[in-house]
Design a protein around this motif. Structure first.
Motif, mmCIF file in Angstrom:
data_model
loop_
_atom_site.group_PDB
_atom_site.id
_atom_site.type_symbol
_atom_site.label_atom_id
_atom_site.label_comp_id
_atom_site.label_asym_id
_atom_site.label_seq_id
_atom_site.Cartn_x
_atom_site.Cartn_y
_atom_site.Cartn_z
ATOM 1 N N THR A 2 0.766 -1.285 0.235
ATOM 2 C CA THR A 2 0.067 0.642 0.076
ATOM 3 C C THR A 2 0.421 0.940 -0.011
ATOM 4 O O THR A 2 0.503 2.162 -0.124
ATOM 5 C CB THR A 2 -1.011 0.177 1.092
ATOM 6 O OG1 THR A 2 -1.764 -1.155 1.359
ATOM 7 C CG2 THR A 2 -1.958 1.522 1.108
ATOM 8 N N CYS A 3 2.242 1.347 1.309
ATOM 9 C CA CYS A 3 3.523 2.352 1.327
ATOM 10 C C CYS A 3 3.728 2.733 -0.868
ATOM 11 O O CYS A 3 3.240 4.141 -0.791
ATOM 12 C CB CYS A 3 3.853 2.319 1.589
ATOM 13 S SG CYS A 3 3.758 1.907 3.299
ATOM 14 N N LEU A 4 4.147 1.905 -1.115
ATOM 15 C CA LEU A 4 4.339 2.171 -2.919
ATOM 16 C C LEU A 4 3.467 2.699 -3.329
ATOM 17 O O LEU A 4 3.286 3.689 -4.275
ATOM 18 C CB LEU A 4 5.175 0.812 -2.810
ATOM 19 C CG LEU A 4 6.461 0.001 -2.238
ATOM 20 C CD1 LEU A 4 6.525 -1.263 -2.693
ATOM 21 C CD2 LEU A 4 7.390 0.660 -2.207
ATOM 22 N N SER A 5 1.975 1.898 -3.212
ATOM 23 C CA SER A 5 1.062 2.650 -4.573
ATOM 24 C C SER A 5 0.871 3.715 -4.108
ATOM 25 O O SER A 5 0.548 4.905 -4.949
ATOM 26 C CB SER A 5 -0.174 1.324 -4.049
ATOM 27 O OG SER A 5 -0.379 2.371 -2.894
ATOM 28 N N ASN A 64 10.488 8.805 5.059
ATOM 29 C CA ASN A 64 9.268 9.465 5.226
ATOM 30 C C ASN A 64 8.132 8.843 3.788
ATOM 31 O O ASN A 64 7.297 8.898 4.081
ATOM 32 C CB ASN A 64 8.784 10.630 5.052
ATOM 33 C CG ASN A 64 9.249 11.307 7.033
ATOM 34 O OD1 ASN A 64 9.242 10.181 7.292
ATOM 35 N ND2 ASN A 64 9.601 12.073 6.930
ATOM 36 N N ARG A 65 8.626 9.274 2.679
ATOM 37 C CA ARG A 65 8.071 9.336 1.103
ATOM 38 C C ARG A 65 7.710 7.366 0.756
ATOM 39 O O ARG A 65 6.537 7.597 0.961
ATOM 40 C CB ARG A 65 8.451 9.906 0.001
ATOM 41 C CG ARG A 65 8.153 11.680 0.547
ATOM 42 C CD ARG A 65 8.265 11.738 -1.191
ATOM 43 N NE ARG A 65 8.705 13.285 -0.698
ATOM 44 C CZ ARG A 65 9.779 14.050 -1.043
ATOM 45 N NH1 ARG A 65 10.988 13.342 -1.535
ATOM 46 N NH2 ARG A 65 9.764 15.385 -0.685
ATOM 47 N N SER A 66 8.663 6.678 1.233
ATOM 48 C CA SER A 66 9.040 5.463 1.085
ATOM 49 C C SER A 66 8.052 4.626 2.567
ATOM 50 O O SER A 66 7.143 3.178 2.020
ATOM 51 C CB SER A 66 10.347 5.034 1.342
ATOM 52 O OG SER A 66 11.093 4.863 2.349
ATOM 53 N N PHE A 67 7.501 5.229 3.259
ATOM 54 C CA PHE A 67 6.577 4.276 3.628
ATOM 55 C C PHE A 67 5.729 5.363 3.807
ATOM 56 O O PHE A 67 4.697 4.598 4.936
ATOM 57 C CB PHE A 67 7.245 4.400 5.962
ATOM 58 C CG PHE A 67 8.454 3.588 6.218
ATOM 59 C CD1 PHE A 67 7.850 2.200 5.858
ATOM 60 C CD2 PHE A 67 10.170 4.533 5.908
ATOM 61 C CE1 PHE A 67 9.492 1.288 6.082
ATOM 62 C CE2 PHE A 67 11.090 3.587 6.148
ATOM 63 C CZ PHE A 67 10.949 1.959 6.901
ATOM 64 N N GLY A 68 5.177 5.769 3.086
ATOM 65 C CA GLY A 68 4.000 5.941 2.601
ATOM 66 C C GLY A 68 3.318 7.566 4.077
ATOM 67 O O GLY A 68 2.247 7.726 4.070
ATOM 68 N N CYS A 69 4.266 8.247 4.540
ATOM 69 C CA CYS A 69 4.169 9.473 4.991
ATOM 70 C C CYS A 69 4.789 10.690 3.745
ATOM 71 O O CYS A 69 5.225 11.129 3.934
ATOM 72 C CB CYS A 69 5.223 9.182 6.869
ATOM 73 S SG CYS A 69 4.963 7.536 7.217
ATOM 74 N N TYR A 70 3.257 11.749 4.922
ATOM 75 C CA TYR A 70 3.313 12.443 3.235
ATOM 76 C C TYR A 70 3.356 14.055 4.960
ATOM 77 O O TYR A 70 2.388 13.810 5.133
ATOM 78 C CB TYR A 70 2.359 12.636 2.786
ATOM 79 C CG TYR A 70 3.415 11.669 1.475
ATOM 80 C CD1 TYR A 70 4.241 12.131 0.871
ATOM 81 C CD2 TYR A 70 2.340 10.452 1.304
ATOM 82 C CE1 TYR A 70 4.446 11.256 -0.089
ATOM 83 C CE2 TYR A 70 2.488 9.739 0.401
ATOM 84 C CZ TYR A 70 3.707 10.181 -0.477
ATOM 85 O OH TYR A 70 3.884 9.311 -1.310
#
Length: 70
Positions: A2-5, A64-70
Protein backbone atom coordinates in the motif's frame (compact mmCIF):
# COMPACT_ATOMS: atom_id res chain seq x y z
CA UNK A 1 2.46 -2.73 -0.91
CA UNK A 2 0.00 0.00 0.00
CA UNK A 3 2.84 2.39 0.83
CA UNK A 4 4.42 1.90 -2.56
CA UNK A 5 1.16 2.46 -4.38
CA UNK A 6 0.62 5.70 -2.45
CA UNK A 7 4.10 6.90 -3.32
CA UNK A 8 3.67 6.02 -6.98
CA UNK A 9 0.41 7.92 -7.27
CA UNK A 10 1.87 11.06 -5.66
CA UNK A 11 4.44 11.66 -8.39
CA UNK A 12 3.77 13.12 -11.81
CA UNK A 13 7.39 13.82 -12.80
CA UNK A 14 9.71 11.70 -14.88
CA UNK A 15 13.48 11.67 -15.29
CA UNK A 16 13.16 13.47 -18.63
CA UNK A 17 11.78 16.53 -16.77
CA UNK A 18 15.19 17.14 -15.18
CA UNK A 19 17.74 18.79 -17.46
CA UNK A 20 20.76 17.94 -15.29
CA UNK A 21 20.38 14.13 -15.34
CA UNK A 22 22.61 12.22 -17.75
CA UNK A 23 20.44 9.31 -18.89
CA UNK A 24 23.58 7.28 -19.66
CA UNK A 25 25.19 7.78 -16.25
CA UNK A 26 25.61 4.92 -13.79
CA UNK A 27 22.93 6.38 -11.48
CA UNK A 28 20.28 7.05 -14.14
CA UNK A 29 18.26 3.86 -13.62
CA UNK A 30 18.13 4.32 -9.83
CA UNK A 31 17.21 8.01 -10.08
CA UNK A 32 14.55 7.18 -12.67
CA UNK A 33 13.01 4.54 -10.39
CA UNK A 34 13.06 6.92 -7.41
CA UNK A 35 11.38 9.70 -9.41
CA UNK A 36 8.83 7.32 -10.97
CA UNK A 37 7.92 5.95 -7.52
CA UNK A 38 7.53 9.42 -6.01
CA UNK A 39 10.45 9.10 -3.62
CA UNK A 40 12.58 11.81 -5.20
CA UNK A 41 11.20 15.16 -6.35
CA UNK A 42 14.32 17.17 -7.14
CA UNK A 43 15.58 20.58 -6.04
CA UNK A 44 13.17 22.29 -8.46
CA UNK A 45 10.91 21.27 -11.33
CA UNK A 46 13.87 21.05 -13.72
CA UNK A 47 16.89 20.30 -11.49
CA UNK A 48 17.52 17.17 -9.44
CA UNK A 49 21.25 17.76 -8.73
CA UNK A 50 22.40 14.12 -8.91
CA UNK A 51 26.02 15.02 -8.12
CA UNK A 52 25.21 17.34 -5.22
CA UNK A 53 25.15 16.64 -1.52
CA UNK A 54 21.98 15.40 0.16
CA UNK A 55 20.92 17.06 3.40
CA UNK A 56 19.52 15.17 6.38
CA UNK A 57 16.15 16.81 5.76
CA UNK A 58 16.10 15.56 2.15
CA UNK A 59 17.00 12.04 3.27
CA UNK A 60 14.34 12.13 5.98
CA UNK A 61 11.75 13.21 3.40
CA UNK A 62 12.71 10.32 1.11
CA UNK A 63 12.47 7.83 4.00
CA UNK A 64 9.07 9.23 4.99
CA UNK A 65 7.79 8.95 1.43
CA UNK A 66 9.02 5.36 1.20
CA UNK A 67 6.78 4.48 4.16
CA UNK A 68 3.83 6.45 2.80
CA UNK A 69 4.07 9.32 5.30
CA UNK A 70 3.47 12.74 3.80
Amino acid sequence: MTCLSLAASASAASISDFKDVDTKAWYAEAVSAAVDNGLLYGKSSSIIDPNGDMTRAEMAAIINRSFGCY
